[in-house]
Enzyme design. Structure first.
Site, short mmCIF file in Angstrom:
data_model
loop_
_atom_site.label_atom_id
_atom_site.label_comp_id
_atom_site.label_asym_id
_atom_site.label_seq_id
_atom_site.Cartn_x
_atom_site.Cartn_y
_atom_site.Cartn_z
N TYR A 63 -6.61 -4.56 10.83
CA TYR A 63 -7.71 -3.69 11.29
C TYR A 63 -7.46 -3.11 12.68
CZ TYR A 63 -10.69 -4.73 7.28
OH TYR A 63 -11.23 -4.81 6.01
N ASN A 73 -19.10 -5.92 2.94
CA ASN A 73 -19.20 -4.90 1.89
C ASN A 73 -18.25 -5.15 0.70
OD1 ASN A 73 -16.87 -4.18 3.18
ND2 ASN A 73 -17.42 -2.04 3.51
N LYS A 116 -13.32 -9.24 -0.48
CA LYS A 116 -13.62 -9.86 0.82
C LYS A 116 -14.36 -11.19 0.68
CE LYS A 116 -13.71 -5.41 3.25
NZ LYS A 116 -14.41 -4.59 4.28
N HIS A 135 -12.24 -3.81 0.17
CA HIS A 135 -11.52 -2.81 0.97
C HIS A 135 -10.58 -2.06 0.06
CE1 HIS A 135 -8.93 -0.96 4.01
NE2 HIS A 135 -7.93 -1.32 3.22
N GLU A 162 -0.17 -1.17 4.02
CA GLU A 162 -1.04 -2.32 3.76
C GLU A 162 -0.43 -3.22 2.69
OE1 GLU A 162 -5.16 0.03 5.01
OE2 GLU A 162 -4.91 -0.64 2.95
P1 CMP Z 1 -13.12 -1.47 5.26
O1 CMP Z 1 -12.94 -0.45 4.19
O2 CMP Z 1 -12.49 -2.78 5.07
O3 CMP Z 1 -12.59 -0.83 6.64
C1 CMP Z 1 -13.15 -1.13 7.89
C2 CMP Z 1 -14.29 -2.07 7.79
O4 CMP Z 1 -15.10 -2.17 8.94
C3 CMP Z 1 -15.26 -1.60 6.73
O5 CMP Z 1 -14.68 -1.72 5.46
C4 CMP Z 1 -16.47 -2.45 7.01
O6 CMP Z 1 -16.37 -3.72 6.42
C5 CMP Z 1 -16.38 -2.60 8.52
N1 CMP Z 1 -17.39 -1.77 9.15
C6 CMP Z 1 -17.47 -0.43 9.14
N2 CMP Z 1 -18.55 -0.03 9.82
C7 CMP Z 1 -19.17 -1.15 10.28
C8 CMP Z 1 -20.32 -1.39 11.07
N3 CMP Z 1 -21.08 -0.39 11.51
N4 CMP Z 1 -20.63 -2.68 11.33
C9 CMP Z 1 -19.85 -3.70 10.88
N5 CMP Z 1 -18.75 -3.52 10.14
C10 CMP Z 1 -18.41 -2.26 9.84
#
Ligand code: CMP
Length: 139
Positions: A50, A113, A10, A116, A127
């Site tokens: 998403y 984070n 990311k 993904h 995906e």
């Molecule tokens: P990802 O695995 O890419 O799938 C959904 C994404 O939503 C997740 O990783 C996070 O980056 C994001 N996400 C999940 N929970 C939260 C949250 N509480 N606040 C902001 N982003 C979130």
């Protein structure tokens, strides 16, 4: 069983030059990077990707973040690749991620984070198809 999963490095991670370090964790776990490209995700691509989270309060923020800088999209291949990569990434929230996982090592917070990974083989197929053609994947 040998399978494939879809991965995204990311914007928070590409910005901090962590692509190589993250790829080292992936390869050390026995996953093979069989396709990889650095792209700028469009607003439409991020929204589609998403879509399942469209009703969540963080959806807008998530789409904005994913389009804020380059990402590296990847196809990873290996024994039980979907589950293995989820183990290697660690919990969504880095505060809850196990030692040695990518998110524990590098993630900023639950939104930024770093990576993904697909949550099922069906989603992995969908995906991968959103970002790669078959001939871009060299197993
Ligand atoms: P990802 O695995 O890419 O799938 C959904 C994404 O939503 C997740 O990783 C996070 O980056 C994001 N996400 C999940 N929970 C939260 C949250 N509480 N606040 C902001 N982003 C979130």
């Amino acid at each position: 069983m040998t399978e494939r999963t879809f991965s995204i490095i990311k914007p928070d991670a590409t910005k901090r030059n962590l692509t190589g370090k993250i790829n080292t964790v992936i390869e050390d776990a026995g996953l093979r990077i069989v396709a990889q490209k650095r792209i700028r995700m469009s607003d439409a691509q991020a929204k589609t990707f998403y879509e399942v989270h469209a009703e969540r309060p963080f959806y807008g923020e998530l789409v904005e973040f994913m389009t804020s800088g380059p990402v590296v999209v990847q196809v990873l291949e290996g024994e039980g690749a979907v589950a293995k990569y989820r183990e290697v990434m660690g919990a969504t929230n880095p505060a809850q991620a196990a030692d040695g996982t990518i998110r524990k090592l590098y993630a900023n917070n639950v939104g930024e984070n770093s990576v993904h990974g697909s949550d099922s083989q069906d989603n992995a197929r969908l995906e991968i198809a959103q970002f790669f053609t078959d001939d871009e994947i060299v197993g």
